[in-house]
Scaffold this motif. Structure first.
Motif, short mmCIF file in Angstrom:
data_model
loop_
_atom_site.label_atom_id
_atom_site.label_comp_id
_atom_site.label_asym_id
_atom_site.label_seq_id
_atom_site.Cartn_x
_atom_site.Cartn_y
_atom_site.Cartn_z
N THR A 191 1.12 -1.29 0.10
CA THR A 191 -0.02 -0.05 0.05
C THR A 191 0.70 1.42 -0.05
OG1 THR A 191 -1.69 -1.25 1.25
CG2 THR A 191 -1.90 1.36 1.34
N LYS A 192 1.93 1.15 0.57
CA LYS A 192 2.75 2.43 0.80
C LYS A 192 3.44 2.59 -0.35
CE LYS A 192 5.44 4.79 4.11
NZ LYS A 192 5.01 5.31 5.37
N ILE A 193 3.93 1.53 -0.86
CA ILE A 193 4.72 1.55 -2.34
C ILE A 193 3.82 2.05 -3.38
CG2 ILE A 193 5.76 0.44 -4.23
CD1 ILE A 193 6.98 -1.21 -1.91
N GLY A 194 2.51 1.80 -3.39
CA GLY A 194 1.41 2.33 -4.17
C GLY A 194 1.13 3.57 -4.27
N ILE A 195 1.06 4.08 -2.99
CA ILE A 195 0.71 5.33 -2.61
C ILE A 195 1.96 6.19 -3.21
CG2 ILE A 195 0.47 7.25 -1.11
CD1 ILE A 195 -1.16 5.32 0.65
N PHE A 196 3.17 5.97 -2.97
CA PHE A 196 4.36 6.62 -3.25
C PHE A 196 4.57 6.63 -4.69
CE2 PHE A 196 8.92 6.54 -4.39
CZ PHE A 196 9.26 7.62 -3.89
N ILE A 197 4.14 5.79 -5.48
CA ILE A 197 4.22 5.81 -6.88
C ILE A 197 2.91 6.54 -7.67
CG2 ILE A 197 3.74 4.31 -8.97
CD1 ILE A 197 5.21 2.16 -7.46
N ALA A 198 1.95 6.51 -6.96
CA ALA A 198 0.91 7.52 -7.50
C ALA A 198 1.14 9.01 -7.19
CB ALA A 198 -0.64 6.98 -6.79
N VAL A 199 1.70 9.20 -6.09
CA VAL A 199 1.96 10.62 -5.55
C VAL A 199 3.05 11.28 -6.80
CG1 VAL A 199 3.07 12.00 -4.20
CG2 VAL A 199 1.29 10.64 -3.30
N ASN A 200 4.05 10.45 -7.13
CA ASN A 200 5.19 10.93 -7.96
C ASN A 200 4.58 10.80 -9.41
OD1 ASN A 200 7.37 11.15 -6.22
ND2 ASN A 200 7.48 9.10 -5.95
N ILE A 201 3.80 9.97 -9.78
CA ILE A 201 3.16 10.16 -11.28
C ILE A 201 2.20 11.29 -11.32
CG2 ILE A 201 1.56 9.07 -12.71
CD1 ILE A 201 2.73 6.35 -12.07
N LEU A 202 1.35 11.60 -10.12
CA LEU A 202 0.51 12.61 -10.22
C LEU A 202 1.45 14.02 -10.11
CD1 LEU A 202 -2.65 11.58 -8.04
CD2 LEU A 202 -2.48 12.35 -10.39
N ALA A 203 2.30 14.04 -9.33
CA ALA A 203 3.11 15.18 -9.15
C ALA A 203 3.93 15.62 -10.54
CB ALA A 203 4.30 15.18 -8.09
N GLY A 204 4.43 14.49 -11.28
CA GLY A 204 5.06 14.92 -12.49
C GLY A 204 4.01 15.38 -13.72
N ALA A 205 3.04 14.85 -13.60
CA ALA A 205 1.88 15.10 -14.40
C ALA A 205 1.21 16.67 -14.25
CB ALA A 205 0.77 14.37 -14.77
N ILE A 206 1.15 16.84 -12.84
CA ILE A 206 0.70 18.28 -12.57
C ILE A 206 1.64 19.22 -12.89
CG2 ILE A 206 -0.04 19.49 -10.76
CD1 ILE A 206 -1.35 17.41 -9.68
N GLY A 207 2.91 18.99 -12.58
CA GLY A 207 4.00 19.76 -12.94
C GLY A 207 4.11 20.13 -14.32
N GLY A 208 4.24 19.17 -15.17
CA GLY A 208 4.24 19.33 -16.61
C GLY A 208 3.09 19.93 -17.23
N TYR A 209 1.74 19.97 -16.49
CA TYR A 209 0.64 20.57 -17.10
C TYR A 209 0.96 21.98 -16.64
CZ TYR A 209 -3.81 22.51 -17.29
OH TYR A 209 -5.01 23.25 -17.56
N LEU A 210 1.39 22.50 -15.55
CA LEU A 210 1.37 23.76 -14.87
C LEU A 210 2.75 24.52 -15.80
CD1 LEU A 210 1.14 23.36 -11.16
CD2 LEU A 210 -0.84 24.34 -12.94
N ALA A 211 3.75 23.79 -15.93
CA ALA A 211 4.86 24.30 -16.88
C ALA A 211 4.33 24.70 -18.07
CB ALA A 211 6.08 23.37 -16.95
N VAL A 212 3.68 23.94 -18.89
CA VAL A 212 3.01 24.25 -20.13
C VAL A 212 2.12 25.37 -20.00
CG1 VAL A 212 1.75 23.16 -22.12
CG2 VAL A 212 3.47 21.91 -21.27
N ARG A 213 1.17 25.16 -19.12
CA ARG A 213 -0.03 26.17 -19.00
C ARG A 213 0.54 27.79 -18.80
NH1 ARG A 213 -4.72 27.84 -20.13
NH2 ARG A 213 -6.23 28.72 -18.33
N PHE A 214 1.36 27.91 -17.83
CA PHE A 214 2.00 29.01 -17.33
C PHE A 214 3.27 29.38 -17.94
CE2 PHE A 214 -1.09 27.67 -13.88
CZ PHE A 214 -1.86 28.71 -14.22
N LYS A 215 3.43 29.47 -19.32
CA LYS A 215 4.66 29.62 -19.97
C LYS A 215 5.13 31.07 -19.62
CE LYS A 215 5.10 26.59 -23.64
NZ LYS A 215 5.17 26.23 -24.90
#
Length: 64
Positions: free
Chosen positions: A40-64
């Motif tokens: 469970t802890k490994i799954g949460i860790f992986i999900a948090v990092n994938i979401l953080a990468g997706a959100i960070g990439g989206y924000l970087a493209v959105r707010f050029k």
């Protein structure tokens, strides 16, 4: 050195947004109230990092 800055600026922007997203979403990893089995802890860790990468990439493209 300044000529390389135009190439690294988008990457720097993406990194800043990913770091902010990891800092915010990393709280989910720490405040999870359920049983902390290793899977469970490994799954949460992986999900948090994938979401953080997706959100960070989206924000970087959105707010050029």
């Amino acid at each position: 050195m300044t000529s390389y800055n135009i190439y690294f600026r988008p990457a720097q922007r993406t990194v800043v947004y990913v770091i902010i997203a990891v800092a915010i979403l990393g709280l989910l990893f720490d405040i999870y109230p359920g049983p902390l089995w290793s899977r469970t802890k490994i799954g949460i860790f992986i999900a948090v990092n994938i979401l953080a990468g997706a959100i960070g990439g989206y924000l970087a493209v959105r707010f050029k």
